[in-house]
Design an enzyme around this catalytic site. Structure first.
Site, short mmCIF file in Angstrom:
data_model
loop_
_atom_site.label_atom_id
_atom_site.label_comp_id
_atom_site.label_asym_id
_atom_site.label_seq_id
_atom_site.Cartn_x
_atom_site.Cartn_y
_atom_site.Cartn_z
CD GLU A 35 1.05 1.07 5.82
OE1 GLU A 35 0.87 1.39 4.33
OE2 GLU A 35 2.07 0.40 6.08
CD GLU A 64 1.17 0.85 0.82
OE1 GLU A 64 1.40 0.33 1.84
OE2 GLU A 64 2.29 0.61 0.13
CG HIS A 67 -0.25 -2.14 4.41
ND1 HIS A 67 1.01 -2.26 3.86
CD2 HIS A 67 -0.58 -3.73 4.20
CE1 HIS A 67 1.27 -3.30 3.21
NE2 HIS A 67 0.34 -4.12 3.44
CD GLU A 135 6.20 1.07 -0.78
OE1 GLU A 135 6.38 0.32 0.39
OE2 GLU A 135 5.01 1.50 -0.96
CD GLU A 165 5.67 -0.46 3.70
OE1 GLU A 165 5.43 -0.36 2.55
OE2 GLU A 165 4.64 -0.18 4.79
CG HIS A 168 4.64 -2.53 -1.52
ND1 HIS A 168 3.94 -1.66 -0.56
CD2 HIS A 168 3.89 -3.58 -1.60
CE1 HIS A 168 2.77 -2.36 -0.10
NE2 HIS A 168 2.63 -3.60 -0.89
FE LIG Z 1 4.05 -0.02 0.96
#
Ligand SMILES: [Fe+2]
Length: 189
Positions: A35, A64, A67, A135, A165, A168
């Protein structure tokens, strides 16, 4: 500029102290496809991306960091009650010797984070393809972590992160299509 919300993006619960699992999760903290790498990659690349897709990099790069905060919380909760002996048995003896229970940006094998994990080519298509790959690699890592974890609470949060992910990667793919279409248009001056 950011406004900090004092809550995690998704709740992180931990069933029990488990430094062995924490050692693996650190991969997503300071690892190549983790991340931190993602956040720094997107928030840096965005300056030279066309306006049409710049905001996407800001949105995802910011997320991110949220995350990263979730992973930090997991690692902290999984290790905070561990004895030095348990940390040693979990393979975190070297980490404990250097950092006690503080978090640090290294991967699961203990290799410190490096900026060489990320790229900024200045070419929008090249950068976006790197972002899609990042990703997909992060998604795969989350899957391997879920496969190794027997903590249902941790798995709940890891599944949330894995799904983000996927989203993304889809959004970066859309950005590639937007740019290709834009670049393919005839321009009249
Ligand atoms: Fe991501």
């Amino acid at each position: 500029m950011w406004i900090y919300e004092k809550k995690l993006q998704y709740p992180v619960r931990v069933s029990q102290c488990n430094p062995r699992l924490a050692k693996f999760l650190i991969e997503q903290y300071g690892g190549a496809d983790g991340e931190l790498a993602a956040a720094l990659r997107y928030l840096n690349q965005r300056y030279t991306l066309p306006d049409k897709v710049k905001a996407l990099l800001t949105d995802i790069g910011t997320e991110e960091f949220a995350h990263l905060e979730m992973i930090a919380t997991m690692v902290y909760k999984l290790t905070k009650d561990a004895t030095p002996e348990q940390l040693k048995e979990a393979g975190l003896g070297a980490h404990f010797a250097d950092h006690d229970k503080a978090l640090f940006y290294h991967n699961a094998a203990g290799v410190p984070f490096t900026a060489t994990y990320i790229q900024a080519k200045g070419d929008p298509i090249a950068d976006l393809y790197e972002d899609i790959a990042a990703e997909e690699k992060a998604r795969a890592t989350y899957q391997w972590l879920i496969d190794m974890s027997d903590d249902p609470d941790i798995n709940d949060a890891l599944k949330f992160l894995r799904e983000r992910e996927v989203v993304h990667a889809q959004r970066f793919r859309e950005a590639v299509e937007i740019l290709k279409e834009y670049q393919g248009q005839k321009k009249y001056f």
